[in-house]
Design a protein around this motif. Sequence first.
Motif, short mmCIF file in Angstrom:
data_model
loop_
_atom_site.label_atom_id
_atom_site.label_comp_id
_atom_site.label_asym_id
_atom_site.label_seq_id
_atom_site.Cartn_x
_atom_site.Cartn_y
_atom_site.Cartn_z
N PHE A 35 0.66 -8.58 -0.84
CA PHE A 35 0.75 -7.98 -2.15
C PHE A 35 1.99 -8.66 -2.90
N ARG A 45 3.69 -0.51 -2.59
CA ARG A 45 2.26 -0.53 -3.37
C ARG A 45 2.48 -0.87 -4.85
N ARG A 46 3.71 -1.29 -5.12
CA ARG A 46 3.95 -1.81 -6.59
C ARG A 46 4.61 -3.04 -6.60
N ARG A 60 0.14 -2.20 -9.72
CA ARG A 60 -0.12 -1.26 -8.59
C ARG A 60 -1.14 -1.63 -7.92
N LEU A 61 -1.06 -1.64 -6.46
CA LEU A 61 -1.94 -1.65 -5.31
C LEU A 61 -2.95 -0.63 -5.55
N ASP A 75 -6.43 -0.77 -3.71
CA ASP A 75 -7.08 -1.04 -2.42
C ASP A 75 -6.80 -2.07 -1.80
N TYR A 76 -6.41 -2.01 -0.41
CA TYR A 76 -6.28 -3.19 0.60
C TYR A 76 -7.19 -3.18 1.63
N TYR A 94 -8.15 -7.55 -1.66
CA TYR A 94 -7.36 -6.24 -2.31
C TYR A 94 -7.59 -6.08 -3.86
N TYR A 115 -5.86 -4.31 -7.57
CA TYR A 115 -4.62 -3.99 -8.31
C TYR A 115 -4.83 -3.66 -9.70
#
Length: 138
Positions: free
Chosen positions: A24, A44-45, A59-60, A62-63, A70, A72
């Motif tokens: 990410f 997550r960011r 912002r994440l 789903d991964y 993924y 975002y």
Amino acid sequence: MASTSVSKIVSAEPGRVWQLVGGFGSLPDWLPYITGSTLEAGGRRRRLSNPDGDTIVERLVDYDDVRMNYSYAIVEAPFPVVDYLSNLRVYPVTSDPRKAEVQWSGRFVPQGATDDEVVALFTGIYTDGLDALRQTLG
């Protein structure tokens, strides 16, 4: 709501492509438009910077490491959109295991611009980005 999607075949094994794009915080490793990436909130960011000095915070959502994908959302950016959600995914090319298909897509609500203008903006970003990825992978 508007959307766009760009897909390119790259001459590299899917796992190798995912190693490069799947982190990410890895955008500066392959996307010239992004010169810096700092992970926040436990990864997550991401706080991104570009050559113009703009800040983009994403912002994440789903991964999935197994599916090489993924999603975002944009939290803050100089783009004329709200409710932006994007997905980056690597697919194997079944006819040639030495190649991968990379798809970058997004959906968003234009704000202060027309659907066509914003679709053209993100289509250009995705196309330029995937072309840069091809170059990075050689």
